[in-house]
Design an enzyme around this catalytic site. Structure first.
Site, mmCIF file in Angstrom:
data_model
loop_
_atom_site.group_PDB
_atom_site.id
_atom_site.type_symbol
_atom_site.label_atom_id
_atom_site.label_comp_id
_atom_site.label_asym_id
_atom_site.label_seq_id
_atom_site.Cartn_x
_atom_site.Cartn_y
_atom_site.Cartn_z
ATOM 1 C CB CYS A 71 -51.160 82.350 43.872
ATOM 2 S SG CYS A 71 -52.005 83.953 44.061
ATOM 3 C CG HIS A 110 -55.681 81.425 44.305
ATOM 4 N ND1 HIS A 110 -54.365 81.357 44.724
ATOM 5 C CD2 HIS A 110 -55.954 80.202 43.761
ATOM 6 C CE1 HIS A 110 -53.881 80.152 44.468
ATOM 7 N NE2 HIS A 110 -54.817 79.437 43.863
ATOM 8 C CG ASP A 125 -53.338 76.459 42.817
ATOM 9 O OD1 ASP A 125 -52.267 77.084 42.893
ATOM 10 O OD2 ASP A 125 -54.355 76.785 43.472
#
Length: 275
Positions: A71, A110, A125
């Site tokens: 991420c 995250h 995302d």
């Protein structure tokens, strides 16, 4: 002919010859194309190598070296592309709760992005592994939202945070909790340092890989490989040979492998531990 910039190369990999307009349909297309093109992968943390997250290093790794990332890499690269295309977008962070109670107070590890289009806020995302959403999700709605894959929904919590849920096999599962707090580069550096170096990190010394395709998700957790379909049961397989796993990384996940000597040693250890 001049060399392509990283951003031009990125767009080209996503199927664009010219920069698209910053619309909701473009955002949907970009997100789906990214998660079907670039693998989520933790080869660096498996090999206990540093994971630099400055944009130049991330773009070099993913666009030139043929790798993927997690991420802090993938969502950073995606956000830079959105901003260059003219989207009103910024980074935010969250706490992963997948696999545990949805109200667990886990570390803020995250990274994702907030996009505002015509006064409407969305989260986008491209870096949440095997359960990454394949479409942007409207923030200020608790309705079930269809994506190119599973349905998702968001709930707004009493402390002004939000929880992202996905419907898997008829069950709603909490994935992560996030808020809209402004983040500085140092916040991402600290989260990335934890994920890539801390003994308690689920990534350290572990292999986690994922990539989407129309109607399905490919996932690899150490030596456990699965193909998850939208319309039929998943196919699961435990890998017994290093050559099979290396071929899978190259052919199914599209990863150009780093120096294979150390990688084969690590993979053999994962296979032994899974047998």
């Amino acid at each position: 002919m001049p060399d392509l910039t990283h951003r031009q190369l990125y767009l080209q990999r996503l199927g664009y010859d010219t920069p698209p307009a910053p619309t909701l349909q473009t955002l949907r297309d970009l997100q789906l194309r990214h998660v079907c093109t670039f693998a989520f992968e933790s080869l660096s943390t498996l090999l206990r190598l540093p994971v630099p997250i400055d944009l130049a290093n991330v773009e070099r790794k993913v666009l030139l070296d043929g790798r993927g990332g997690y991420c802090y890499e993938l969502n950073q690269m995606f956000l830079a592309l959105l901003q260059e295309l003219g989207f009103d977008a910024r980074g935010i962070t969250g706490r992963v709760v997948m696999g545990g109670p949805a109200d667990a107070r886990t570390a803020r590890t995250h990274r994702l992005s907030l996009v505002t289009l015509d006064g409407v806020r969305y989260i986008t995302d491209v870096g949440f592994g095997g359960m990454v959403p394949s479409s942007p999700l409207q923030l200020d709605s608790e309705a079930v939202q269809a994506t190119s894959h599973e349905p998702y929904r968001l709930t707004h919590n009493a402390d002004d945070s939000y929880t992202l849920w996905a419907e898997v096999a008829g069950e709603w599962r909490g994935l992560y909790v996030f808020d809209l707090q402004e983040q500085a580069d140092i916040d991402y550096e600290i989260g990335n340092w934890y994920v890539s170096t801390h003994p308690g990190s689920p990534f350290l010394g572990q292999l986690k890989v994922a990539r989407l395709a129309p109607g399905k998700r490919y996932t690899l957790n150490n030596a456990h490989y699965a193909v998850h379909y939208l319309d039929r049961p998943s196919e699961k397989h435990t890998i017994k040979q290093a050559d099979e796993l290396l071929a899978l990384l190259r052919e199914t996940f599209g990863i150009r492998l780093p120096v294979e000597g150390a990688l084969v040693e690590k993979i053999n250890g994962l296979i032994m531990a899974s047998s």
